[in-house]
Design an enzyme around this catalytic site. Structure first.
Site, PDB file in Angstrom:
ATOM      1  N   HIS A 127      -1.008  29.730  -2.445  1.00 48.81           N
ATOM      2  CA  HIS A 127      -0.449  28.393  -2.640  1.00 48.81           C
ATOM      3  C   HIS A 127       0.601  28.351  -3.750  1.00 48.81           C
ATOM      4  O   HIS A 127       1.213  27.318  -3.975  1.00 48.81           O
ATOM      5  CB  HIS A 127      -1.530  27.327  -2.888  1.00 48.81           C
ATOM      6  CG  HIS A 127      -2.364  27.023  -1.692  1.00 48.81           C
ATOM      7  ND1 HIS A 127      -2.903  25.774  -1.441  1.00 48.81           N
ATOM      8  CD2 HIS A 127      -2.763  27.788  -0.659  1.00 48.81           C
ATOM      9  CE1 HIS A 127      -3.599  25.813  -0.321  1.00 48.81           C
ATOM     10  NE2 HIS A 127      -3.530  27.031   0.161  1.00 48.81           N
TER      11      HIS A 127
ATOM     12  N   GLU B 100      -4.913  24.157   9.345  1.00 44.61           N
ATOM     13  CA  GLU B 100      -6.017  24.631   8.497  1.00 44.61           C
ATOM     14  C   GLU B 100      -5.912  24.030   7.107  1.00 44.61           C
ATOM     15  O   GLU B 100      -6.917  23.706   6.482  1.00 44.61           O
ATOM     16  CB  GLU B 100      -6.010  26.162   8.418  1.00 44.61           C
ATOM     17  CG  GLU B 100      -7.182  26.758   7.636  1.00 44.61           C
ATOM     18  CD  GLU B 100      -6.975  26.784   6.140  1.00 44.61           C
ATOM     19  OE1 GLU B 100      -7.976  26.693   5.398  1.00 44.61           O
ATOM     20  OE2 GLU B 100      -5.817  26.902   5.684  1.00 44.61           O
ATOM     21  N   GLU B 101      -4.684  23.881   6.606  1.00 46.46           N
ATOM     22  CA  GLU B 101      -4.514  23.366   5.251  1.00 46.46           C
ATOM     23  C   GLU B 101      -4.985  21.918   5.111  1.00 46.46           C
ATOM     24  O   GLU B 101      -5.272  21.473   3.999  1.00 46.46           O
ATOM     25  CB  GLU B 101      -3.039  23.477   4.832  1.00 46.46           C
ATOM     26  CG  GLU B 101      -2.513  24.897   4.741  1.00 46.46           C
ATOM     27  CD  GLU B 101      -3.171  25.725   3.642  1.00 46.46           C
ATOM     28  OE1 GLU B 101      -3.929  25.166   2.838  1.00 46.46           O
ATOM     29  OE2 GLU B 101      -2.928  26.947   3.614  1.00 46.46           O
TER      30      GLU B 101
ATOM     31  N   ASP C   3      -0.226  27.116  10.012  1.00 46.27           N
ATOM     32  CA  ASP C   3       0.560  26.150   9.246  1.00 46.27           C
ATOM     33  C   ASP C   3       1.001  26.683   7.888  1.00 46.27           C
ATOM     34  O   ASP C   3       0.339  27.486   7.256  1.00 46.27           O
ATOM     35  CB  ASP C   3      -0.195  24.834   9.064  1.00 46.27           C
ATOM     36  CG  ASP C   3      -1.630  25.008   8.561  1.00 46.27           C
ATOM     37  OD1 ASP C   3      -2.220  26.086   8.789  1.00 46.27           O
ATOM     38  OD2 ASP C   3      -2.157  24.065   7.950  1.00 46.27           O
TER      39      ASP C   3
END
Length: 456
Positions: free
Chosen positions: A425, A182-183, A115
């Site tokens: 990020h 996963e995020e 993702d």
């Protein structure tokens, strides 16, 4: 990788990169053996274009439709038996599982997450993402692979292709997974709930890596034992009795009470935990009120809570409610007016790198890359749901390591300017030398898998 703060990344990078940082040669001067030559050739012929495709076309968590389909196609064309939609439903694509059984022997699982993030990319790469996506709540936003999951998928494909080409050198079963979400900390559990370890061969060993901006390209870092934290999200709804700001004595001000709770919560870490047991309680947001002269009747606190051990986690979570209720009682609220504490489920458990598997893997990687290229680091308080694969009744040994994503030259330049390189990020983060990160990760994953599955 979930919730790694910029300052923590900088501190971790200093510890991780101190050994041999100035004299390390990212070209791995030990030489070019057949495995590395093969991976370099495959990168030029296939993997580079695949990486750029993944980077340019990211998708949000639980919306990885095209990404999962492309990854499934790559693994199927490499010769694996591929199942799609694991952990998915009519509205969510789920994960990808690829299996190749190659005789008797252990089962090794290699994992990559798929993702992207709701971030507008601001890098200067030619293959910049301009895509947008709609999340599971219907909100549209720009999308970017700001956490380098594109490198993870590419290296997984690279390792899959190498392992297939070298199947005469090993015996056992290889399971490769592309994991969604996963995020959000949801994807691993969803795949497990859909039979990842029962419908498919149960692994004896789980391996994964993460590209990390704070580590120099060409270097690998690792942490045996607890490497990343339990991550809990907690909401505290603080009740009060609203009224006019000029007459606070006629109210019970939830903003004032929230302030008392925020201060008191820090005593849970500073005065109730052993100094040797790490813990973090951060109040990331407080929302209340609508106007300068109105005392509201409710405030909302949003917390992130970090720990390593289950015992410390439980102490912090129960302590938050205890502290919040005690402060409300001292302020004169009735019991039915006490704050409501909600702990979000599921949480992300701490990542535990099984020491024996970690040290075995590190030995293999040091043989290939040299001692100064594989450096032990310190644990951090970020979170990763790769930890879920160890937290089942099978207690499968797991190991995640970190691969550098920023060139040493660029890291030095930031340091000289008193700055920190863009973190995972960040809209400004993409690996400076993706070929170094991907080739090294592919080689490391392949070499460790070959060692575990080696024919004797």
């Amino acid at each position: 990788m979930k919730s790694i703060l910029r300052g923590a990344v900088a501190a971790w990078a200093v510890g991780a990169c101190s050994a041999g940082a100035q004299d390390y040669d990212p070209e791995w001067t030990a030489g070019e053996d057949a495995l590395r030559q093969s991976i370099r050739a495959d990168y030029s012929a296939h993997l580079e274009a695949l990486y750029q495709h993944f980077h340019a076309h990211p998708e949000l968590s639980l919306r990885e439709f095209n990404t999962a389909a492309r990854l499934a196609r790559e693994l199927r064309e490499a010769g694996y038996e591929v199942t799609e939609g694991v952990g998915g439903n009519d509205e969510e694509p789920g994960g990808v599982v690829a299996v190749f059984e190659n005789g008797d022997g252990p089962t090794v699982m290699l994992r990559a997450d798929m993702d992207g993030l709701p971030v507008r990319e601001q890098t200067s790469v030619d293959y910049i993402s301009t895509d947008t996506g709609i999340d599971r709540y219907g909100v549209e936003s720009p999308v970017m692979h700001a956490c380098a999951h594109d490198t993870h998928m590419t290296a997984l494909v690279g390792a899959a292709r190498e392992m297939m080409n070298r199947r005469a050198e090993w015996s056992g079963t290889l399971v490769l997974i592309g994991q969604p979400a996963e995020e959000l900390g949801l994807g691993a559990q969803r795949m497990l709930d859909d039979g990842l370890f029962t419908r498919f061969p149960t692994p004896d060993f789980n391996l994964s890596f993460h590209t990390f901006s704070a580590v120099p390209a060409g270097r690998i870092t690792y942490v045996p034992g607890f490497a990343m934290a339990n991550v809990d999200t907690v909401d505290v709804w603080v009740q009060g009795r609203g009224g006019h700001g000029a007459y606070p004595h006629t109210t019970k001000d939830p903003v004032y009470l929230s302030a008392q709770i925020i201060v008191a919560l820090q005593s849970l870490v500073s005065r109730e935990l052993s100094p040797l047991d790490p813990g973090v309680i951060t109040v990331g947001a407080i929302n209340a009120g609508t106007k300068h002269n109105i005392i509201s009747d409710e405030a909302h606190l949003q917390l992130t809570v970090r720990s390593y051990s289950d015992e410390v986690r439980q102490h912090l979570l129960t302590g938050i409610e205890r502290v919040a209720h005690a402060q409300a009682a001292s302020y004169g609220l009735n019991e039915d007016e006490y704050p409501r504490v909600v702990v979000e489920t599921p949480y992300t458990p701490a990542l535990y790198n099984e020491p024996t598997l970690a040290l075995r893997s590190v030995e293999i990687m040091r043989e290939r890359f040299g001692d100064t290229a594989v450096v032990e680091a310190s644990s951090i308080m970020g979170g990763e749901d790769f930890s879920r694969y160890h937290r089942t009744e099978h207690a499968v040994p797991t190991f995640m390591f970190w691969v550098g994503g920023t060139t040493q030259e660029r890291l030095d330049g930031y340091a000289e300017s008193g700055l920190v390189a863009p973190s995972n990020h960040s809209p400004f983060f993409a690996p400076d030398a993706p070929e170094v990160s991907i080739i090294q990760a592919t080689e490391a994953m392949t070499a460790v898998a070959l060692d575990i599955l080696a024919t004797e």
